[in-house]
Design a protein around this motif. Sequence first.
Motif, PDB file in Angstrom:
ATOM      1  N   THR A  15       0.799  -1.227   0.000  1.00 24.93           N
ATOM      2  CA  THR A  15       0.000   0.000   0.000  1.00 24.93           C
ATOM      3  C   THR A  15       0.835   1.281   0.000  1.00 24.93           C
ATOM      4  O   THR A  15       0.587   2.175  -0.824  1.00 24.93           O
ATOM      5  CB  THR A  15      -0.977  -0.003   1.190  1.00 24.93           C
ATOM      6  N   PRO A  16       1.832   1.433   0.870  1.00 27.94           N
ATOM      7  CA  PRO A  16       2.625   2.667   0.803  1.00 27.94           C
ATOM      8  C   PRO A  16       3.394   2.822  -0.505  1.00 27.94           C
ATOM      9  O   PRO A  16       3.668   3.939  -0.944  1.00 27.94           O
ATOM     10  CB  PRO A  16       3.580   2.544   2.000  1.00 27.94           C
ATOM     11  N   LEU A  17       3.704   1.708  -1.162  1.00 27.21           N
ATOM     12  CA  LEU A  17       4.384   1.780  -2.460  1.00 27.21           C
ATOM     13  C   LEU A  17       3.432   2.279  -3.539  1.00 27.21           C
ATOM     14  O   LEU A  17       3.836   2.997  -4.454  1.00 27.21           O
ATOM     15  CB  LEU A  17       4.956   0.408  -2.827  1.00 27.21           C
ATOM     16  N   TYR A  37      -2.062   6.870 -13.786  1.00 26.26           N
ATOM     17  CA  TYR A  37      -1.950   5.570 -13.132  1.00 26.26           C
ATOM     18  C   TYR A  37      -3.355   5.062 -12.824  1.00 26.26           C
ATOM     19  O   TYR A  37      -4.320   5.831 -12.788  1.00 26.26           O
ATOM     20  CB  TYR A  37      -1.153   5.664 -11.816  1.00 26.26           C
ATOM     21  N   TYR A  38      -3.481   3.781 -12.630  1.00 23.94           N
ATOM     22  CA  TYR A  38      -4.678   3.180 -12.045  1.00 23.94           C
ATOM     23  C   TYR A  38      -4.250   2.152 -11.026  1.00 23.94           C
ATOM     24  O   TYR A  38      -3.327   1.374 -11.267  1.00 23.94           O
ATOM     25  CB  TYR A  38      -5.557   2.505 -13.112  1.00 23.94           C
ATOM     26  N   VAL A  39      -4.894   2.161  -9.874  1.00 25.94           N
ATOM     27  CA  VAL A  39      -4.726   1.099  -8.900  1.00 25.94           C
ATOM     28  C   VAL A  39      -5.822   0.081  -9.188  1.00 25.94           C
ATOM     29  O   VAL A  39      -7.001   0.404  -9.133  1.00 25.94           O
ATOM     30  CB  VAL A  39      -4.854   1.622  -7.459  1.00 25.94           C
ATOM     31  N   ARG A  40      -5.404  -1.121  -9.513  1.00 25.35           N
ATOM     32  CA  ARG A  40      -6.365  -2.135  -9.945  1.00 25.35           C
ATOM     33  C   ARG A  40      -6.526  -3.206  -8.871  1.00 25.35           C
ATOM     34  O   ARG A  40      -5.551  -3.794  -8.405  1.00 25.35           O
ATOM     35  CB  ARG A  40      -5.883  -2.796 -11.236  1.00 25.35           C
ATOM     36  N   GLY A  41      -7.772  -3.452  -8.489  1.00 26.93           N
ATOM     37  CA  GLY A  41      -8.086  -4.533  -7.560  1.00 26.93           C
ATOM     38  C   GLY A  41      -8.943  -5.578  -8.234  1.00 26.93           C
ATOM     39  O   GLY A  41      -9.358  -5.427  -9.387  1.00 26.93           O
ATOM     40  N   THR A  42      -9.228  -6.649  -7.526  1.00 30.18           N
ATOM     41  CA  THR A  42     -10.089  -7.721  -8.030  1.00 30.18           C
ATOM     42  C   THR A  42     -11.098  -8.076  -6.948  1.00 30.18           C
ATOM     43  O   THR A  42     -10.734  -8.210  -5.787  1.00 30.18           O
ATOM     44  CB  THR A  42      -9.269  -8.972  -8.379  1.00 30.18           C
ATOM     45  N   TYR A  43     -12.359  -8.191  -7.319  1.00 22.20           N
ATOM     46  CA  TYR A  43     -13.339  -8.671  -6.348  1.00 22.20           C
ATOM     47  C   TYR A  43     -13.759 -10.095  -6.693  1.00 22.20           C
ATOM     48  O   TYR A  43     -13.757 -10.502  -7.857  1.00 22.20           O
ATOM     49  CB  TYR A  43     -14.539  -7.731  -6.233  1.00 22.20           C
ATOM     50  N   THR A  44     -14.088 -10.846  -5.669  1.00 20.46           N
ATOM     51  CA  THR A  44     -14.394 -12.272  -5.797  1.00 20.46           C
ATOM     52  C   THR A  44     -15.682 -12.578  -5.019  1.00 20.46           C
ATOM     53  O   THR A  44     -16.349 -11.684  -4.496  1.00 20.46           O
ATOM     54  CB  THR A  44     -13.254 -13.128  -5.218  1.00 20.46           C
ATOM     55  N   HIS A  56     -12.287   2.582   0.185  1.00 19.71           N
ATOM     56  CA  HIS A  56     -11.097   2.516   1.035  1.00 19.71           C
ATOM     57  C   HIS A  56      -9.864   2.986   0.263  1.00 19.71           C
ATOM     58  O   HIS A  56      -9.059   3.771   0.773  1.00 19.71           O
ATOM     59  CB  HIS A  56     -10.886   1.095   1.531  1.00 19.71           C
ATOM     60  N   ILE A  57      -9.737   2.531  -0.979  1.00 18.85           N
ATOM     61  CA  ILE A  57      -8.600   2.947  -1.808  1.00 18.85           C
ATOM     62  C   ILE A  57      -8.648   4.456  -2.051  1.00 18.85           C
ATOM     63  O   ILE A  57      -7.634   5.153  -1.973  1.00 18.85           O
ATOM     64  CB  ILE A  57      -8.601   2.173  -3.137  1.00 18.85           C
ATOM     65  N   ALA A  58      -9.849   4.973  -2.339  1.00 12.01           N
ATOM     66  CA  ALA A  58      -9.996   6.419  -2.562  1.00 12.01           C
ATOM     67  C   ALA A  58      -9.623   7.201  -1.309  1.00 12.01           C
ATOM     68  O   ALA A  58      -8.995   8.267  -1.388  1.00 12.01           O
ATOM     69  CB  ALA A  58     -11.425   6.733  -2.983  1.00 12.01           C
ATOM     70  N   ASP A  59      -9.982   6.671  -0.138  1.00 14.97           N
ATOM     71  CA  ASP A  59      -9.667   7.365   1.107  1.00 14.97           C
ATOM     72  C   ASP A  59      -8.171   7.373   1.402  1.00 14.97           C
ATOM     73  O   ASP A  59      -7.697   8.187   2.205  1.00 14.97           O
ATOM     74  CB  ASP A  59     -10.422   6.708   2.274  1.00 14.97           C
ATOM     75  N   LEU A  60      -7.417   6.499   0.757  1.00 14.40           N
ATOM     76  CA  LEU A  60      -5.962   6.506   0.894  1.00 14.40           C
ATOM     77  C   LEU A  60      -5.324   7.600   0.039  1.00 14.40           C
ATOM     78  O   LEU A  60      -4.118   7.829   0.123  1.00 14.40           O
ATOM     79  CB  LEU A  60      -5.382   5.151   0.466  1.00 14.40           C
ATOM     80  N   GLY A  61      -6.158   8.263  -0.789  1.00 14.88           N
ATOM     81  CA  GLY A  61      -5.634   9.294  -1.679  1.00 14.88           C
ATOM     82  C   GLY A  61      -5.276   8.767  -3.051  1.00 14.88           C
ATOM     83  O   GLY A  61      -4.706   9.489  -3.867  1.00 14.88           O
ATOM     84  N   ALA A 104     -19.896  15.986  -5.581  1.00 19.00           N
ATOM     85  CA  ALA A 104     -20.609  17.187  -5.147  1.00 19.00           C
ATOM     86  C   ALA A 104     -19.864  17.883  -4.009  1.00 19.00           C
ATOM     87  O   ALA A 104     -19.989  19.098  -3.829  1.00 19.00           O
ATOM     88  CB  ALA A 104     -22.019  16.824  -4.706  1.00 19.00           C
ATOM     89  N   GLN A 105     -19.073  17.113  -3.266  1.00 20.53           N
ATOM     90  CA  GLN A 105     -18.291  17.659  -2.159  1.00 20.53           C
ATOM     91  C   GLN A 105     -16.850  17.957  -2.560  1.00 20.53           C
ATOM     92  O   GLN A 105     -16.011  18.221  -1.711  1.00 20.53           O
ATOM     93  CB  GLN A 105     -18.297  16.665  -0.994  1.00 20.53           C
ATOM     94  N   ASP A 106     -16.574  17.895  -3.870  1.00 22.14           N
ATOM     95  CA  ASP A 106     -15.229  18.116  -4.395  1.00 22.14           C
ATOM     96  C   ASP A 106     -14.230  17.104  -3.828  1.00 22.14           C
ATOM     97  O   ASP A 106     -13.084  17.439  -3.536  1.00 22.14           O
ATOM     98  CB  ASP A 106     -14.750  19.543  -4.103  1.00 22.14           C
ATOM     99  N   LYS A 107     -14.695  15.872  -3.675  1.00 18.07           N
ATOM    100  CA  LYS A 107     -13.838  14.780  -3.208  1.00 18.07           C
ATOM    101  C   LYS A 107     -13.856  13.643  -4.230  1.00 18.07           C
ATOM    102  O   LYS A 107     -13.897  12.472  -3.896  1.00 18.07           O
ATOM    103  CB  LYS A 107     -14.319  14.259  -1.853  1.00 18.07           C
ATOM    104  N   SER A 108     -13.806  14.018  -5.492  1.00 16.03           N
ATOM    105  CA  SER A 108     -14.016  13.065  -6.574  1.00 16.03           C
ATOM    106  C   SER A 108     -12.868  12.070  -6.729  1.00 16.03           C
ATOM    107  O   SER A 108     -11.727  12.322  -6.324  1.00 16.03           O
ATOM    108  CB  SER A 108     -14.199  13.819  -7.894  1.00 16.03           C
ATOM    109  N   PHE A 109     -13.197  10.909  -7.300  1.00 14.62           N
ATOM    110  CA  PHE A 109     -12.208   9.940  -7.745  1.00 14.62           C
ATOM    111  C   PHE A 109     -12.720   9.344  -9.048  1.00 14.62           C
ATOM    112  O   PHE A 109     -13.903   9.491  -9.389  1.00 14.62           O
ATOM    113  CB  PHE A 109     -11.978   8.847  -6.688  1.00 14.62           C
ATOM    114  N   ASN A 110     -11.848   8.712  -9.795  1.00 14.09           N
ATOM    115  CA  ASN A 110     -12.237   8.066 -11.046  1.00 14.09           C
ATOM    116  C   ASN A 110     -12.354   6.570 -10.841  1.00 14.09           C
ATOM    117  O   ASN A 110     -11.407   5.925 -10.381  1.00 14.09           O
ATOM    118  CB  ASN A 110     -11.206   8.338 -12.147  1.00 14.09           C
ATOM    119  N   PHE A 111     -13.511   6.027 -11.180  1.00 15.73           N
ATOM    120  CA  PHE A 111     -13.698   4.574 -11.197  1.00 15.73           C
ATOM    121  C   PHE A 111     -13.747   4.163 -12.664  1.00 15.73           C
ATOM    122  O   PHE A 111     -14.625   4.586 -13.412  1.00 15.73           O
ATOM    123  CB  PHE A 111     -14.973   4.163 -10.472  1.00 15.73           C
ATOM    124  N   PHE A 112     -12.794   3.353 -13.082  1.00 17.77           N
ATOM    125  CA  PHE A 112     -12.552   3.082 -14.492  1.00 17.77           C
ATOM    126  C   PHE A 112     -13.822   2.698 -15.246  1.00 17.77           C
ATOM    127  O   PHE A 112     -14.083   3.198 -16.345  1.00 17.77           O
ATOM    128  CB  PHE A 112     -11.504   1.971 -14.624  1.00 17.77           C
TER     129      PHE A 112
END
Length: 254
Positions: A15-17, A37-44, A56-61, A104-112
Amino acid sequence: MRPYADGRGSYAKVTPLFKQFATKRPESSPYAVGTYYYVRGTYTHFNLDFDRDVLHIADLGLLQISMEPVVAGPKDAYAFQEGDLKKIRESYDRLGEELLERRAQDKSFNFFHFNVALDQGPCLIKRLSGCGAGHEYVAISPEGDLYPCHQFVGQAKYKMGSLYDKNPYQLKADLVHDFRAANVYAKSSCRECWARFACSGGCHAANVAFTNKLTEVYTLGCELQKKRLEVAFYVKIHEIQHNTVSEPKQEVRC
């Protein structure tokens, strides 16, 4: 799901990397243009509430995020099971609402998978066959073998050549042709589907894994893609109606 050889999880190390790497790619591009960049995860089957993972990933910045459905055999414990689709759809719905609220709160992130260009977008060639595996790019295994993409590595039927061949750039012509020809018009299930020019026939590896054919689609993958598009259109239309669109127009690229 990504443990070390001794069974310990790798999350705390990686995560810190991720965060360090993201600082080196400051540009933001929902449509993969420029340095980004994109941080890519997988759901199962084990984390059908994957919207929580995305947030959670978005909250990490880490604000450029992709979360992909697992491709697994029916005997794998983490493979999707009958009844999972309802929960998956609910996760996409919650994620769409949360994305709108954060924007709306100016806390946007991009979800691919919610990045859909209604006024511009991919050219016709890319809409017919979105994936370039096997004819626009290849994957190289540690042994130097060439495959259409990383998900085909180890499948002898799809080995296209080797770096150690006399002419490593001469790939198997029949395989190149098969992948190039696996477009939406070659797949009967795609021809009348409303999402065909946004989905472009789905993932070749997933189709082969579940149907053993490049020209037959992975039906669950189709349902997931259609749901993602529905939410993406909802988000986009809501932003247009409320004049909160935050994404710049992008040039059309092939």
